[in-house]
Design an enzyme around this catalytic site. Structure first.
Site, short mmCIF file in Angstrom:
data_model
loop_
_atom_site.label_atom_id
_atom_site.label_comp_id
_atom_site.label_asym_id
_atom_site.label_seq_id
_atom_site.Cartn_x
_atom_site.Cartn_y
_atom_site.Cartn_z
N ASP A 70 0.87 -1.17 0.00
CA ASP A 70 0.00 0.00 0.00
C ASP A 70 0.91 1.23 0.00
OD1 ASP A 70 -2.31 1.67 0.46
OD2 ASP A 70 -1.68 1.76 2.56
N ASP B 29 0.02 5.19 0.92
CA ASP B 29 -0.06 6.18 2.00
C ASP B 29 -0.06 5.50 3.37
OD1 ASP B 29 -0.20 8.14 0.05
OD2 ASP B 29 -2.40 8.23 0.08
MG LIG Z 1 -2.69 3.29 3.54
#
Ligand SMILES: [Mg+2]
Ligand SMILES: [Zn+2]
Length: 183
Positions: free
Chosen positions: A14, A16
């Protein structure tokens, strides 16, 4: 991929809150606001050295909402790759769902981004891992048949169980070294 090539395992990340410092409830909207998480470059380099493909799977609905253009998102990812390259690593593939909720088939926790990466890069999902900071990341791995998951704790309360949980990305390389001791 040709039939003679052995599929690679992958580490899916992932973005952020994992690769870069979380922008909080909003979005990273400018390249200059993208800051790598401490320790991420070392962890990525470690994964690549261990034979994993590095794949980014990210939700960037800010594009669909008109808060940034696709060109800006591409520029943010170019900056990310350049920052990682300075530390000797980079992602092999970048997949982003930029669509508004309910308007596409690739939104997390759906497995579509992972399946696209598998087809593009010849990945063996059954030997692959995912690192995320949100239930939808961990659930996407489960939906795609990626059996190994690592959660970075965030303000989201965990409801979907991951195999390993870390307080921060800074602990990731140590965990990898314990999971895959080199002979
Ligand atoms: Mg995230
Ligand atoms: Zn989408």
């Amino acid at each position: 991929m040709t039939a003679t090539e052995t599929p690679h395992p992958a580490f899916f990340f992932d973005r952020d809150g994992v690769v870069n410092v979380s922008p909080g409830a909003g979005y990273v909207l400018r390249p200059e606001d993208f800051h790598l998480s401490p320790g991420i470059a070392g962890a990525l380099a470690w994964c690549k050295k261990a034979g994993f493909k590095l794949i980014l799977v990210t939700s960037q609905q800010g594009v669909g909402k008109g808060l940034m253009s696709q060109e800006t998102l591409d520029a943010i990812h170019a900056r990310m790759q350049a920052m990682l390259a300075e530390q000797g690593t980079a992602f092999d593939g970048i997949y982003a769902c930029t669509h508004l909720s309910g308007t596409c088939t690739c939104r997390k926790p759906g497995p579509e981004m992972i399946f696209r990466a598998r087809d593009d890069h010849g990945l063996d999902l059954g030997r692959s891992w995912l690192v995320g900071d949100h239930d939808r990341d961990i659930q996407m791995a489960k939906n795609a048949g990626v059996p190994h998951t690592i959660r970075i704790l965030s303000h989201h309360e965990p409801r979907v169980a991951a195999d390993h949980t870390l307080a921060s990305v800074a602990e990731l390389e140590d965990l990898l070294q314990r999971l895959f001791p080199r002979s």
